[in-house]
Design an enzyme around this catalytic site. Sequence first.
Site, PDB file in Angstrom:
ATOM      1  CG  HIS A 317      -0.236   0.045   2.538  1.00 30.81           C
ATOM      2  ND1 HIS A 317       0.255   1.207   3.104  1.00 30.81           N
ATOM      3  CD2 HIS A 317       0.047  -0.951   3.430  1.00 30.81           C
ATOM      4  CE1 HIS A 317       0.807   0.930   4.268  1.00 30.81           C
ATOM      5  NE2 HIS A 317       0.703  -0.383   4.500  1.00 30.81           N
ATOM      6  CB  CYS A 335       2.546  -3.209   5.139  1.00 26.79           C
ATOM      7  SG  CYS A 335       1.048  -3.817   5.924  1.00 26.79           S
TER       8      CYS A 335
END
Length: 388
Positions: A317, A335
Site C-alpha cells: 500500500h 507491510c
Amino acid sequence: MRRSRTAVVLGTLFLALALVAGCTSEAPGGGGGSTGGDEPPKAKVVATPAVDAKEVPPTEPVTVSVTEGTLDEVELTNEGGKPVAGELAADKLSWKSSEVLGYAKKYTYTASATGTDGKKVELKGTFTTLKPAKTPRATVNPGDNATVGVAMPISIKFPEGKVTDKAAVEKALKVETSQPVEGSWAWLHDQQVDWRPKEYWPAGTKVTVTAKLYGLAYGGGAYGKADLSSKFTIGRNQVVKINTPDHKMNVYRDGKLFASYPASNGKDADPNLNTPNGTMIVMQKDPIGDFSNPRYGYTNVKKKWAVRFSNHGEFIHENEENRANIGKVNSSHGCVNLFEADAKAYFDSAIIGDPVEVTGSQANMPTTSDVYDWLIPWGQWQQMSALR
C-alpha cells in the site's frame, strides 16, 4: 323279476357315479386333468429399488426391466404426483430415470408390459429415499466467470461441518483444463480441500471445476447438500518479487521485468515485524484500507491502494508518511510501503491470485493465513491428498 329289475337300476346308478368321479380325479404324478387352469403370464417386470425399499440413495437411478416381453408404459411420480423424468430404451426392455431424487421422499412407480404370449402384466409399488442426519453446504472458489492470477488455488470449503470420508469426497471432485496442467488436491484441514498446480498456471488456461456432492456420504450421517461447479479463466502471468534487503518491489510479466518500485518493507531487526519469506497470493484489493493497530499505538490509520497478500497482516500500500524511508530503509510493521503513485499503478495492474514472492527476511510466513498453499512443498502437498 322284481329283484332282477332292482339290480339293473342299481347297476346303472353305480355306472353314472363312476363316470362323474372320473372327471374330477387327479392324474398320477399330480398333473392336472384336461380341464386345468390357464398358464401364468410369461412376462416378468422387475424394478430397482424394489417395492417398499427404504433408505434408497437419491442419486441412484430407478430402473424397470422386463423379461419375455416388452414394456408398454412406465411412470415414476413423487409425493405430489409429479412425474420424474426418465426414458424407455429403444428395445422397450428397460426404463431408467434421468433426474436425481430428493432426500426423505416417497416415490411411486407403475409399469405395464406385454409378454411374448400376448398377456398383460403390471407392477406397482413405492419406496422411500434416505433421510440424512444433516446436509451441510459447501462452497467453491474461484466462482463462475472470474479471471484470476497464475497462483490462484481452487478451494472447496465445508463451513457447516467436518468431512470424515475425505477419500469419497475427493473422488467426486474433477478439474478440467484447456491445456495440460499437473496438479493435485490437498486437504488443509477437515473442512477445506484445495487444488493447485505444481507450477504456476499457464496464462490463459480455461478451467472447469465440478463437485458431485449431492447425495454423497461425508461420514457421520452427513450427506452433500448440492453439486458445485465453476468455470473461470487464468489471466496474464504477473509475479511480484520482493527481496527485502533490496528496498524495492519488482513486478514481472511473462518472466520479464514489467515495473520496479522503491519500497520500505518490515523492520529487519525484529522478526515479528518482518515481511515474511514465502510465496503468497493477492487476496483482496481496497482503494482505502484501515491499518489501525492499537497493539502498536496507532488508530484510525487509513492508507490508499491496499493490496492484501496474507491474512497474517501483510499488504502492499501507499505510505507517504514513510516517504523518507521508502527505497532506503525497512521500517514498516510488515507491510510493503510504496509511494502513492507507484501504489496506484501496482493496484491497477494486480488481480486476485497473482503470486507475491518474498525473500531475504529473518522470518518465514506461518501457515496461518487463509491462503498458504504455495508455502507447502510440492511433495508434501501431494501427500495431503486423501487418495495417496
